[in-house]
Enzyme design. Structure first.
Site, mmCIF file in Angstrom:
data_model
loop_
_atom_site.group_PDB
_atom_site.id
_atom_site.type_symbol
_atom_site.label_atom_id
_atom_site.label_comp_id
_atom_site.label_asym_id
_atom_site.label_seq_id
_atom_site.Cartn_x
_atom_site.Cartn_y
_atom_site.Cartn_z
ATOM 1 N N LYS A 65 69.780 -27.434 21.002
ATOM 2 C CA LYS A 65 69.280 -26.522 22.041
ATOM 3 C C LYS A 65 68.475 -27.293 23.067
ATOM 4 C CE LYS A 65 66.929 -22.097 22.587
ATOM 5 N NZ LYS A 65 66.471 -20.917 21.856
ATOM 6 N N SER A 69 61.491 -26.777 22.999
ATOM 7 C CA SER A 69 60.339 -25.891 23.162
ATOM 8 C C SER A 69 59.275 -26.610 23.975
ATOM 9 C CB SER A 69 59.758 -25.505 21.801
ATOM 10 O OG SER A 69 58.487 -24.931 22.014
ATOM 11 N N ASN A 112 55.519 -17.412 26.625
ATOM 12 C CA ASN A 112 54.937 -17.634 25.291
ATOM 13 C C ASN A 112 54.539 -19.092 25.132
ATOM 14 O OD1 ASN A 112 56.455 -19.109 22.879
ATOM 15 N ND2 ASN A 112 58.018 -18.354 24.321
ATOM 16 N N ASN A 126 66.581 -23.109 26.484
ATOM 17 C CA ASN A 126 65.278 -22.615 26.031
ATOM 18 C C ASN A 126 64.502 -22.073 27.249
ATOM 19 O OD1 ASN A 126 62.867 -22.335 24.401
ATOM 20 N ND2 ASN A 126 63.709 -23.919 23.078
ATOM 21 N N PHE A 166 55.518 -22.917 17.556
ATOM 22 C CA PHE A 166 56.144 -22.978 16.218
ATOM 23 C C PHE A 166 55.242 -22.438 15.109
ATOM 24 C CE2 PHE A 166 59.034 -26.869 17.353
ATOM 25 C CZ PHE A 166 59.917 -26.020 17.996
ATOM 26 N N ASN A 214 56.198 -25.876 23.972
ATOM 27 C CA ASN A 214 54.881 -25.535 23.429
ATOM 28 C C ASN A 214 54.371 -26.449 22.325
ATOM 29 O OD1 ASN A 214 54.719 -23.284 25.162
ATOM 30 N ND2 ASN A 214 56.146 -22.212 23.811
ATOM 31 N N THR A 215 55.132 -27.467 22.009
ATOM 32 C CA THR A 215 54.657 -28.487 21.084
ATOM 33 C C THR A 215 54.630 -29.779 21.887
ATOM 34 O OG1 THR A 215 55.562 -27.363 19.151
ATOM 35 C CG2 THR A 215 55.164 -29.727 18.923
HETATM 36 C C1 LIG Z 1 58.189 -15.271 21.970
HETATM 37 C C2 LIG Z 1 59.297 -16.274 21.988
HETATM 38 C C3 LIG Z 1 59.402 -17.205 20.962
HETATM 39 C C4 LIG Z 1 60.434 -18.144 20.972
HETATM 40 N N1 LIG Z 1 60.552 -19.043 19.942
HETATM 41 C C5 LIG Z 1 61.598 -19.919 19.926
HETATM 42 C C6 LIG Z 1 61.782 -20.824 18.842
HETATM 43 O O1 LIG Z 1 61.046 -20.826 17.857
HETATM 44 N N2 LIG Z 1 62.837 -21.701 18.916
HETATM 45 C C7 LIG Z 1 63.700 -21.718 19.980
HETATM 46 O O2 LIG Z 1 64.644 -22.513 20.012
HETATM 47 N N3 LIG Z 1 63.555 -20.864 21.013
HETATM 48 C C8 LIG Z 1 62.536 -19.965 20.997
HETATM 49 N N4 LIG Z 1 62.400 -19.088 22.048
HETATM 50 C C9 LIG Z 1 63.349 -19.167 23.186
HETATM 51 C C10 LIG Z 1 64.498 -18.169 23.062
HETATM 52 O O3 LIG Z 1 65.280 -18.414 21.923
HETATM 53 C C11 LIG Z 1 65.403 -18.235 24.315
HETATM 54 O O4 LIG Z 1 65.968 -19.518 24.403
HETATM 55 C C12 LIG Z 1 64.615 -17.949 25.592
HETATM 56 O O5 LIG Z 1 63.662 -16.927 25.393
HETATM 57 C C13 LIG Z 1 65.526 -17.524 26.750
HETATM 58 O O6 LIG Z 1 66.256 -16.364 26.420
HETATM 59 P P1 LIG Z 1 65.798 -14.884 26.913
HETATM 60 O O7 LIG Z 1 65.558 -14.981 28.380
HETATM 61 O O8 LIG Z 1 66.954 -14.002 26.536
HETATM 62 O O9 LIG Z 1 64.576 -14.571 26.149
HETATM 63 C C14 LIG Z 1 61.371 -18.147 22.045
HETATM 64 C C15 LIG Z 1 61.255 -17.203 23.072
HETATM 65 C C16 LIG Z 1 60.240 -16.273 23.057
HETATM 66 C C17 LIG Z 1 60.152 -15.268 24.180
#
Ligand SMILES: Cc1cc2nc3c(=O)[nH]c(=O)nc-3n(C[C@H](O)[C@H](O)[C@H](O)COP(=O)(O)O)c2cc1C
Length: 351
Positions: free
Chosen positions: A211, A173, A111, A240, A115, A175-176
């Site tokens: 985080k 993140s 992704n 993350n 934000f 992405n920013t």
């Molecule tokens: C679509 C998407 C959006 C996410 N948005 C955020 C976010 O806004 N803030 C954040 O700290 N992590 C965000 N994450 C990261 C997740 O909280 C997590 O740390 C990461 O996906 C790894 O866990 P997983 O493998 O179980 O998905 C996002 C992940 C995905 C897939």
């Protein structure tokens, strides 16, 4: 019945554009169409982190319910705790679409949302109507065009802190642009000092978590552990999404953004174990967890609790209850009377 509906629903969602499917899944939750096992707990699963009591240690990771829209349904989904957000001070649209990719062959996702959220005022209104009894936290973010990103975290905390049980400073993140630079020693120390000052000024101070990214050098990790300890951070969430693309099969592997899901499991668990040798701050393990065995592995690598997101895309919400109940059995099998007893008992395998 709901499990069958969920199977059919997942098949349907996987034929849709991933972001549209995400929106549809939130609407399905709000309409009461998802698994709702209620609270899953036992003497073994009930656990404490940063002064909060969790019915079980399996949490929803940030980014699924960014705008705190589906809290009632999610609180019935079997999670021990739920993290919503990221919320930024002002609403923002995020990056252009497409910005979410399903890597089915790898049980992963990429992704680059950046934000996207409705902003802290709308999110605060929803949090004010949150269901009682659930443990709910908020992921704090900074606006892309802010000239004071560090200040943004404190602003969201000041507005929404009184409405949640914990808040997470998310400087990880990918992405920013330049957000991850805030993980550097001096920038992080200044940012966390401001956030903790804001927290301490609240009528009822709440635990604040940090985080971190998985793509850090051992030196970065040591710096972060020291700065977090010094600042008085209550827990560290590791990790993350990653910028790594090793070993992927999916045609979407070249997309820019953060990779989550199965391929992140080993890397994020290694970071967790390393961190547990550097600090006594409680840790929350996240990254690729999709089974009771994997949640248990994160606990034994050093996590006091575990979060997941991407596995739910492939397994649906019924996975949460399966993981929590399976974890209970694994703890019992190995003679642990509680989650806390198992924390860090196998970190050596990950170092
Ligand atoms: C679509 C998407 C959006 C996410 N948005 C955020 C976010 O806004 N803030 C954040 O700290 N992590 C965000 N994450 C990261 C997740 O909280 C997590 O740390 C990461 O996906 C790894 O866990 P997983 O493998 O179980 O998905 C996002 C992940 C995905 C897939």
């Amino acid at each position: 019945m709901k499990a069958l509906m969920e199977k059919a629903g997942l098949a349907l969602l996987h034929n849709m554009d991933p972001e549209a499917a995400h929106g549809m899944s939130i609407r399905a939750l709000k309409a009461g169409l998802a698994a709702s096992p209620g609270s899953i707990t036992s003497d073994r699963l009930r656990t404490q982190i940063a002064g909060m009591t969790l019915p079980n240690p399996i949490g929803l990771a940030a980014g699924y319910d960014k705008n705190a829209e589906a809290l009632s349904a999610l609180s019935q989904g079997g999670f021990g705790f739920i993290e919503v957000g990221a919320a930024t001070p002002r609403p923002q649209p995020g990056n252009p679409r497409p910005r979410l990719f399903r890597l089915s062959e790898d049980r992963a996702a990429i992704n680059r949302f950046g934000f996207n959220n409705e902003g802290m005022e709308v999110i605060a209104d929803r949090l004010a109507r949150r269901p009682r009894g659930a443990v709910i936290g908020l992921n704090l973010g900074a606006n892309k065009d802010s000239d004071d990103r560090a200040g943004d975290f404190a602003r969201v905390l000041a507005r929404c802190g009184p409405l949640v049980d914990f808040a997470t400073v998310n400087v990880s993140s990918p992405n920013t642009e330049k957000l991850r630079d805030l993980q550097g020693r001096d920038a992080l120390a200044a940012l966390l000092a401001g956030v903790i000052q804001t927290r301490d000024a609240l009528a009822t101070p709440l635990p604040v978590f940090l985080k971190i990214a998985p793509d850090l050098t051992p030196e970065d990790l040591a710096d972060i552990a020291a700065v977090a300890q010094e600042a008085g951070i209550d827990a560290i969430i590791a990790t993350n999404t990653t910028l790594d693309r090793d070993g992927l099969k999916s045609p979407f592997k070249g997309e820019a953004g953060g990779l989550s899901g199965q391929p992140l499991f080993d890397k994020s668990t290694r970071v967790l174990a390393q961190l547990s040798t550097l600090t006594d701050i409680p840790l929350i393990g996240v990254g690729g967890a999709g089974s009771a065995e994997q949640a248990y592995a994160k606990i034994r690598a050093g996590a006091s609790a575990v979060q997941l997101y991407t596995a739910l895309v492939y397994g649906g919400l019924t996975l949460v209850a399966q993981i929590a109940r399976g974890l209970d059995q694994l703890l019992a099998r190995d003679g642990f009377a509680s989650v806390a007893e198992a924390v860090g008992t196998n970190k050596k395998d990950w170092l």
